[in-house]
Motif scaffolding. Sequence first.
Motif, PDB file in Angstrom:
ATOM      1  N   LYS A  55       0.856  -1.195   0.000  1.00 21.93           N
ATOM      2  CA  LYS A  55       0.000   0.000   0.000  1.00 21.93           C
ATOM      3  C   LYS A  55       0.890   1.242   0.000  1.00 21.93           C
ATOM      4  O   LYS A  55       1.091   1.904   1.016  1.00 21.93           O
ATOM      5  N   ILE A  56       1.439   1.547  -1.168  1.00 19.80           N
ATOM      6  CA  ILE A  56       2.487   2.554  -1.280  1.00 19.80           C
ATOM      7  C   ILE A  56       1.960   3.954  -0.983  1.00 19.80           C
ATOM      8  O   ILE A  56       2.636   4.753  -0.305  1.00 19.80           O
ATOM      9  N   ASP A  57       0.773   4.291  -1.464  1.00 25.50           N
ATOM     10  CA  ASP A  57       0.219   5.628  -1.192  1.00 25.50           C
ATOM     11  C   ASP A  57       0.036   5.849   0.306  1.00 25.50           C
ATOM     12  O   ASP A  57       0.338   6.927   0.838  1.00 25.50           O
ATOM     13  N   MET A  58      -0.446   4.828   0.991  1.00 27.26           N
ATOM     14  CA  MET A  58      -0.645   4.923   2.440  1.00 27.26           C
ATOM     15  C   MET A  58       0.714   5.069   3.141  1.00 27.26           C
ATOM     16  O   MET A  58       0.862   5.854   4.088  1.00 27.26           O
ATOM     17  N   ALA A  59       1.692   4.323   2.678  1.00 25.29           N
ATOM     18  CA  ALA A  59       3.032   4.409   3.273  1.00 25.29           C
ATOM     19  C   ALA A  59       3.614   5.804   3.093  1.00 25.29           C
ATOM     20  O   ALA A  59       4.191   6.378   4.029  1.00 25.29           O
ATOM     21  N   LEU A  60       3.457   6.366   1.905  1.00 25.08           N
ATOM     22  CA  LEU A  60       3.991   7.707   1.654  1.00 25.08           C
ATOM     23  C   LEU A  60       3.336   8.745   2.569  1.00 25.08           C
ATOM     24  O   LEU A  60       4.017   9.650   3.073  1.00 25.08           O
ATOM     25  N   ARG A  61       2.041   8.611   2.793  1.00 24.95           N
ATOM     26  CA  ARG A  61       1.357   9.549   3.708  1.00 24.95           C
ATOM     27  C   ARG A  61       1.920   9.435   5.118  1.00 24.95           C
ATOM     28  O   ARG A  61       2.119  10.443   5.815  1.00 24.95           O
ATOM     29  N   ALA A  62       2.189   8.210   5.549  1.00 21.28           N
ATOM     30  CA  ALA A  62       2.724   8.008   6.900  1.00 21.28           C
ATOM     31  C   ALA A  62       4.113   8.619   7.028  1.00 21.28           C
ATOM     32  O   ALA A  62       4.429   9.285   8.033  1.00 21.28           O
ATOM     33  N   PHE A  63       4.959   8.413   6.040  1.00 19.00           N
ATOM     34  CA  PHE A  63       6.321   8.972   6.104  1.00 19.00           C
ATOM     35  C   PHE A  63       6.295  10.499   6.029  1.00 19.00           C
ATOM     36  O   PHE A  63       7.090  11.173   6.694  1.00 19.00           O
ATOM     37  N   ASP A  64       5.374  11.043   5.239  1.00 16.09           N
ATOM     38  CA  ASP A  64       5.220  12.501   5.192  1.00 16.09           C
ATOM     39  C   ASP A  64       4.791  13.050   6.547  1.00 16.09           C
ATOM     40  O   ASP A  64       5.227  14.135   6.955  1.00 16.09           O
ATOM     41  N   THR A  65       3.950  12.309   7.248  1.00 19.82           N
ATOM     42  CA  THR A  65       3.532  12.733   8.578  1.00 19.82           C
ATOM     43  C   THR A  65       4.714  12.783   9.532  1.00 19.82           C
ATOM     44  O   THR A  65       4.881  13.724  10.320  1.00 19.82           O
ATOM     45  N   VAL A  66       5.570  11.756   9.467  1.00 19.09           N
ATOM     46  CA  VAL A  66       6.780  11.743  10.300  1.00 19.09           C
ATOM     47  C   VAL A  66       7.623  12.975  10.014  1.00 19.09           C
ATOM     48  O   VAL A  66       8.106  13.662  10.935  1.00 19.09           O
ATOM     49  N   LEU A  67       7.781  13.316   8.748  1.00 17.67           N
ATOM     50  CA  LEU A  67       8.638  14.436   8.371  1.00 17.67           C
ATOM     51  C   LEU A  67       8.016  15.781   8.736  1.00 17.67           C
ATOM     52  O   LEU A  67       8.740  16.759   8.962  1.00 17.67           O
ATOM     53  N   LYS A  68       6.704  15.849   8.808  1.00 13.51           N
ATOM     54  CA  LYS A  68       6.058  17.081   9.293  1.00 13.51           C
ATOM     55  C   LYS A  68       6.303  17.252  10.787  1.00 13.51           C
ATOM     56  O   LYS A  68       6.523  18.365  11.276  1.00 13.51           O
TER      57      LYS A  68
END
Length: 526
Positions: A55-68
């Motif tokens: 689930k790559i889109d979901m993973a990208l959202r999670a990593f973006d949250t970490v970086l925010k």
Amino acid sequence: MSQTDISGKLGRVRDAVSARDWRTATALCIEILKQDPRQADAHLVLGLAAAEGGKIDMALRAFDTVLKIDPARFDARIQKARCLVQAGRPAAAEQEALQCIEPAEHNPKLLDLLATVFSHIGKQERAGPLIQRAAELAPQDISILSNAAAIQLFLGSNREAAATLEHALQLDPAHARSHWQLSKARKARDSDHCQEMEALLAQQHASGEAPVYLHYALGKEYEDLERWDQAWKHYQQGADKQRQRLQYQASEDQALFDTLLARLDERWLTATPPTPRAHTSEPIFILGLPRSGSTLVERIIASHSQVQSLGELAQWPLAVKRLSNIRQPGLFQPAIAARADTVDLQRAATQYREEIAYLQDGSALFTDKLPANFLYLPLLARAFPQGRLVHVYRNPLDSCFAMYKQLFADAYPFSYTLGELADYYIGYHRLMAHWRRLLGDRLIEVNYDQLVREQEPQTRLLLESLGLPFETDCLEFHRTSSATATASAAQVRQPMHSLSVGRWQMFAEQLSPLKQRLEAAGIALE
């Protein structure tokens, strides 16, 4: 939930991740985030779990949250880069990865991951120093050493790769992937290594991928030693075991061929005008079946001063898939083919050019050597009216045997049984006959067998067909220093030879069922 409780649960999360128990890890992270939505570690693990599940889109959202939450979390940024590679966005992956080089310089695991990202986006020269640094920091880590050897092979450093693998096998004599890589890094001169691998196979604990690696390594080394029956035995056992591990329906490929034949016909070609835009750099698409000589042809062409090698690029089939609005896995499938005749080719070409721009150096021409692009030849002809289309082929039995004896990464699942291999070749042969009728002179064809017999005249003819002046460097292709991330990486570092021409005859008896299937389909075998 107190901070102490959160810390305790994070410890349990780490244990679950170590055990690859992603369900437990996910449930614990959700509990933690209900109490504290800014727990970066919990978001990171949710991203890892999503990526593991595809689930790559979901993973990208999670990593973006970490970086925010914490822009300095370069571990999340590296994982984001890895997911961008999987999402077919290499330029964006490179932008993220470049920011991580310095902060990761003391962490071997993250350096390893970072090197893998650069390797997957075609930047082997940047991957090399990173994986070397990782290996220096973790000289006992077998996985890192194995990855280092893979990149060394791509870069043409076969001796260094062999030394790395010998070190890895001193640490872990049972590491099957390293045995397989070592068989590719050098030619067997005696049977010592074969005896070691035979002993490993005889042990009961060899399971999973290990026997597959060992069988293919043994097949290759016994073939080096001209012990043909033993080579075939191991190729066959390796192929059988690999086929058991795959979920593959041959009917899907046959439906793909049928759909392309029906959709991309004379009427479609006549009704589809070429995209009008001119560009300063144009592609040379080199395609055909794997192991048919396309890497050799690519190296010859890329040795020309006007041509840059970009390797095997997935950007064209990715662009076609995006614009067909198909989300199910796979780049080449009937559902995409069913919409191929409706794809906006100008948009697809624009997307393709934008996604590969990060690789280009301004050369007038560049190579894209993705073999399976043969499926999309009419689309390429219309989308790139100034591009060149080069189809490489060889004797059908040599072609099929070369595929059968190769352990591929994730591609070409049809190649592990003789029956499915024959059916795929027949479909390919039928499709290429159709494309020839459609494309005429737009299609440049190179016969590998002729090329190795008549190197200079065939090279001159190829360059003339491409509109390029002859250069002697194209005869010295093996001296070209650029990386080659394909199964043929070791072979193209050698001068041209004809050792693989007619190789199938050493296994004529074993290949007779395949030969009969091809003959019954009316395919000329000479």
